[in-house]
Motif scaffolding. Structure first.
Motif, PDB file in Angstrom:
ATOM      1  N   LYS A 121       0.846  -1.192   0.000  1.00  0.00           N
ATOM      2  CA  LYS A 121       0.000   0.000   0.000  1.00  0.00           C
ATOM      3  C   LYS A 121       0.880   1.240   0.000  1.00  0.00           C
ATOM      4  O   LYS A 121       1.999   1.232   0.519  1.00  0.00           O
ATOM      5  CB  LYS A 121      -0.910   0.010   1.228  1.00  0.00           C
ATOM      6  CG  LYS A 121      -1.964  -1.090   1.210  1.00  0.00           C
ATOM      7  CD  LYS A 121      -2.907  -0.958   2.400  1.00  0.00           C
ATOM      8  CE  LYS A 121      -3.998  -2.034   2.331  1.00  0.00           C
ATOM      9  NZ  LYS A 121      -4.952  -1.914   3.474  1.00  0.00           N
ATOM     10  N   ILE A 122       0.344   2.290  -0.606  1.00  0.00           N
ATOM     11  CA  ILE A 122       1.139   3.513  -0.707  1.00  0.00           C
ATOM     12  C   ILE A 122       0.276   4.719  -0.363  1.00  0.00           C
ATOM     13  O   ILE A 122      -0.924   4.750  -0.644  1.00  0.00           O
ATOM     14  CB  ILE A 122       1.728   3.677  -2.131  1.00  0.00           C
ATOM     15  CG1 ILE A 122       2.722   4.836  -2.155  1.00  0.00           C
ATOM     16  CG2 ILE A 122       0.622   3.893  -3.162  1.00  0.00           C
ATOM     17  CD1 ILE A 122       3.532   4.918  -3.430  1.00  0.00           C
ATOM     18  N   HIS A 123       0.901   5.670   0.302  1.00  0.00           N
ATOM     19  CA  HIS A 123       0.255   6.961   0.538  1.00  0.00           C
ATOM     20  C   HIS A 123       1.273   8.018   0.121  1.00  0.00           C
ATOM     21  O   HIS A 123       2.345   8.136   0.716  1.00  0.00           O
ATOM     22  CB  HIS A 123      -0.126   7.133   2.008  1.00  0.00           C
ATOM     23  CG  HIS A 123      -0.961   8.359   2.251  1.00  0.00           C
ATOM     24  ND1 HIS A 123      -2.323   8.361   2.120  1.00  0.00           N
ATOM     25  CD2 HIS A 123      -0.602   9.635   2.576  1.00  0.00           C
ATOM     26  CE1 HIS A 123      -2.798   9.571   2.374  1.00  0.00           C
ATOM     27  NE2 HIS A 123      -1.771  10.361   2.656  1.00  0.00           N
ATOM     28  N   LEU A 124       0.949   8.758  -0.920  1.00  0.00           N
ATOM     29  CA  LEU A 124       1.908   9.679  -1.516  1.00  0.00           C
ATOM     30  C   LEU A 124       2.253  10.830  -0.575  1.00  0.00           C
ATOM     31  O   LEU A 124       1.390  11.337   0.147  1.00  0.00           O
ATOM     32  CB  LEU A 124       1.347  10.240  -2.822  1.00  0.00           C
ATOM     33  CG  LEU A 124       1.148   9.202  -3.934  1.00  0.00           C
ATOM     34  CD1 LEU A 124       0.381   9.819  -5.088  1.00  0.00           C
ATOM     35  CD2 LEU A 124       2.484   8.662  -4.412  1.00  0.00           C
ATOM     36  N   LYS A 125       3.520  11.234  -0.599  1.00  0.00           N
ATOM     37  CA  LYS A 125       3.972  12.353   0.221  1.00  0.00           C
ATOM     38  C   LYS A 125       3.466  13.671  -0.366  1.00  0.00           C
ATOM     39  O   LYS A 125       3.199  13.767  -1.576  1.00  0.00           O
ATOM     40  CB  LYS A 125       5.495  12.365   0.284  1.00  0.00           C
ATOM     41  CG  LYS A 125       6.144  12.562  -1.077  1.00  0.00           C
ATOM     42  CD  LYS A 125       7.662  12.423  -1.000  1.00  0.00           C
ATOM     43  CE  LYS A 125       8.279  12.592  -2.398  1.00  0.00           C
ATOM     44  NZ  LYS A 125       9.741  12.391  -2.394  1.00  0.00           N
ATOM     45  N   PRO A 126       3.292  14.699   0.461  1.00  0.00           N
ATOM     46  CA  PRO A 126       2.847  16.006  -0.049  1.00  0.00           C
ATOM     47  C   PRO A 126       3.886  16.608  -0.990  1.00  0.00           C
ATOM     48  O   PRO A 126       5.083  16.327  -0.904  1.00  0.00           O
ATOM     49  CB  PRO A 126       2.688  16.850   1.215  1.00  0.00           C
ATOM     50  CG  PRO A 126       2.631  15.872   2.341  1.00  0.00           C
ATOM     51  CD  PRO A 126       3.444  14.696   1.919  1.00  0.00           C
ATOM     52  N   VAL A 127       3.430  17.460  -1.871  1.00  0.00           N
ATOM     53  CA  VAL A 127       4.320  18.177  -2.785  1.00  0.00           C
ATOM     54  C   VAL A 127       4.887  19.400  -2.069  1.00  0.00           C
ATOM     55  O   VAL A 127       4.119  20.188  -1.503  1.00  0.00           O
ATOM     56  CB  VAL A 127       3.558  18.628  -4.051  1.00  0.00           C
ATOM     57  CG1 VAL A 127       4.449  19.484  -4.952  1.00  0.00           C
ATOM     58  CG2 VAL A 127       3.036  17.418  -4.806  1.00  0.00           C
ATOM     59  N   PRO A 128       6.204  19.588  -2.050  1.00  0.00           N
ATOM     60  CA  PRO A 128       6.770  20.781  -1.402  1.00  0.00           C
ATOM     61  C   PRO A 128       6.382  22.043  -2.170  1.00  0.00           C
ATOM     62  O   PRO A 128       6.469  22.089  -3.401  1.00  0.00           O
ATOM     63  CB  PRO A 128       8.288  20.542  -1.465  1.00  0.00           C
ATOM     64  CG  PRO A 128       8.480  19.550  -2.568  1.00  0.00           C
ATOM     65  CD  PRO A 128       7.253  18.702  -2.597  1.00  0.00           C
ATOM     66  N   LEU A 129       5.935  23.064  -1.453  1.00  0.00           N
ATOM     67  CA  LEU A 129       5.501  24.313  -2.069  1.00  0.00           C
ATOM     68  C   LEU A 129       6.595  25.353  -1.862  1.00  0.00           C
ATOM     69  O   LEU A 129       6.737  25.915  -0.774  1.00  0.00           O
ATOM     70  CB  LEU A 129       4.179  24.775  -1.456  1.00  0.00           C
ATOM     71  CG  LEU A 129       3.038  23.731  -1.467  1.00  0.00           C
ATOM     72  CD1 LEU A 129       1.795  24.287  -0.789  1.00  0.00           C
ATOM     73  CD2 LEU A 129       2.737  23.283  -2.885  1.00  0.00           C
TER      74      LEU A 129
END
Length: 562
Positions: A121-129
């Motif tokens: 299972k995967i939960h994508l990391k947030p995109v750095p802003l």
């Protein structure tokens, strides 16, 4: 100079060779779609760290063509990561080898889904802003995702309504054409070079094949080489693999003056399915083309005449999709505001006032207005001119025209019926017919509330049969500078034209040439997932019809010619 690395971003440059060109010597849309999909996939995998597959590609707008010998650069960047999917923004530019001049070719958005190996299972990391633009696109990505998720429900709702307002052309109308002769079919055998690094058919290759057959279909109506203007959506419903036979069916759905929409359906067959004649529906898309003559002028295309039940379904579906595309203009493109405001100068009052009225009159007189919604008392029209979108809301009101004029020209009353106005205060009563107002509007999509400073110029008709006019445009006023609590917005050209029908009723037409700051208030309605315009129009009708002549200070019904 070495460019600093940007997380979740990929740059791809390609020199356009003759093998990449179409019959006109320009970069073929199919080849560009393959490059775009590859760059977007690599950006998604750079962020996710696992294999990713294309879920959809939508709202591809083609602004410029590219020729053999020029260089294409594709920038693909993850704008936002959700649980297992990501939105990728794609910007394509072309650079002339000799002059170095760079132009924008296309902007698009795609959705990719992470596909980890096995049961992981995967939960994508947030995109750095990292920049303000990153934050803007991050917020808009959520809005664009909502539009995609509700697309089917919105489309079905518009299709249910379409029978009430969309009147297909009659068989007797001259110059109409049937779409029967525009159908095109192609078949491709998926070979190893067509597969991606996951072993499935490369999404970009499928899109290129779809564009090829769609162009054939469009050419049978245009009788010219069609030029791809935009893609409504490529939706991937299922995979195909090496050895599959892919059958592509394309047909013209409808035409809109200089544009034609072509629908493409893709079915995949393995060996047994091929023998049985039962395939798998793996992809659909709707592509919009135009064509030019020898002088480069856009061709006006004949209207489509639907005949069969399927023709009518596709005809109405194209109208619904066009309306949804209009509504998505803001949430997809989010073009920056280009100020048009005029500086207010009391010594030039007469010129500014007459220019305000004349601009509204010219907008109303333009040709090409198309009905997007119709009810018993309310009709909504839109007008597209390149990147400019205008709206016209027509209302039938059971009250005298002179009463509607006095109520609507007093903008302090506007918040009583218009939910888009929170407050409206007079800054300066310049004259009987010209007033300056400060207007505040509610916030949209998490932004700060908006405000405007406008000049309202009104005119009574000089003779019977002419309209009462209430024109509105933004002005720059030093005594009313922008506030940190509001986002200063702009009205380019707007207002009311009021025509008397008889002594007791009138037609009120509201016009607005959209600026980027105003469009958010209308986008949902134009796209079909909101009824805000109809609700405001109904409120306006009720407000006028519930008023009495006692609220009209001048009471001059003779101006109606009644």
């Amino acid at each position: 100079m070495e460019r600093p690395a940007v997380p979740s971003e990929v740059l791809m440059s390609q020199a356009i060779q003759p093998a990449h060109a179409d019959a006109r010597g320009q970069l073929s849309a199919g080849q560009l779609l393959k490059w775009v999909d590859a760059a977007a996939c690599l950006a998604a995998e750079k962020h996710a760290g696992v294999s990713c597959v294309t879920a959809s590609v939508d709202d591809i707008q083609f602004e410029e063509t590219a020729r053999v010998g020029q260089v294409i650069t594709i920038k693909a960047k993850v704008t936002r990561a959700f649980s297992t999917s990501m939105e990728i923004s794609i910007k394509v530019t072309v650079q002339d080898t000799f002059t170095g001049v760079e132009k924008l070719v296309s902007v698009a958005f795609s959705t990719f889904v992470a596909k980890p190996l096995g049961q992981e299972k995967i939960h994508l990391k947030p995109v750095p802003l990292l920049t303000e633009q990153d934050r803007v696109q991050h917020n808009l990505a959520s809005e664009r995702r909502k539009v995609r998720l509700q697309h089917e429900d919105t489309f079905n709702s518009l299709m249910r309504e379409s029978g009430k307002s969309d009147d297909p052309v009659s068989a007797e109308e001259e110059g109409t054409v049937s779409t029967k002769g525009t159908s095109a079919q192609s078949v491709e055998l998926v070979l190893p070079p067509h597969a991606n690094h996951h072993g499935n058919t490369f999404g970009g290759q499928i899109m290129a094949w779809m564009e090829t057959v769609a162009a054939v279909s469009a050419s049978r109506l245009c009788h010219a080489h069609p030029i791809l203007k935009s893609v409504d959506m490529f939706k991937f419903r299922g995979p195909s693999t090496v050895g599959d036979r892919l059958v592509f069916n394309a047909i013209v759905n409808n035409t809109f003056q200089t544009c034609v929409e072509v629908g493409v359906r893709v079915e995949a067959f393995d060996c047994q399915e091929w023998a049985d004649g039962h395939g798998r529906h793996i992809n659909s898309a709707f592509l919009i083309y135009h064509a030019v003559d020898d002088r480069g002028e856009l061709l006006t295309l004949p209207r489509v005449r639907p005949i069969s039940e399927d023709d009518f379904r596709r005809y109405r579906g194209a109208i619904a999709r066009k309306r949804i595309r209009l509504g998505r203009k803001y949430v997809i493109m989010h073009k920056e505001e280009v100020p048009h405001c005029t500086h207010w100068d009391l010594s030039k009052q007469a010129v500014l006032s007459s220019g305000n009225v004349e601009a509204l009159t010219r907008l109303a007189a333009k040709s090409g207005w198309e009905v997007t919604s119709a009810a018993e008392k309310i009709k909504i029209y839109t007008l597209e001119e390149q990147d400019v979108l205008s709206i016209w809301v027509e209302k039938r009101v059971e009250s005298p025209a002179h009463l509607a004029y006095h109520l609507l020209s007093d903008f302090t009353r506007r918040p009583l019926w218009d939910p888009h106005y929170v407050s409206c205060e007079v800054i300066d009563r310049v004259s009987e017919d010209d007033q300056l107002y400060h207007i505040t509007c509610p916030a949209t999509t998490g932004d700060k509330p908006r405000d405007l400073v406008v000049l309202v110029s009104r005119r009574k008709p000089l003779r019977t049969g002419k309209a009462y006019t209430v024109a509105v445009k933004s002005v720059v006023l030093p005594s009313a500078p922008p506030s940190p609590d509001h986002t200063r917005s702009e009205i380019i050209c707007a207002g009311f034209l009021i025509h008397a029908v008889d002594s007791r009723s009138c037609t009120v037409s509201y016009f607005n040439q959209m600026s980027a700051s105003i469009l958010p208030y209308f986008a949902g309605n134009l796209g079909g997932w909101s009824k805000s315009i109809e609700e405001a129009a109904a409120s306006c009708i009720k407000f006028i019809e519930n008023a009495t002549d006692d609220q009209n200070p001048s009471r001059q019904p003779q101006q109606d010619g009644s």
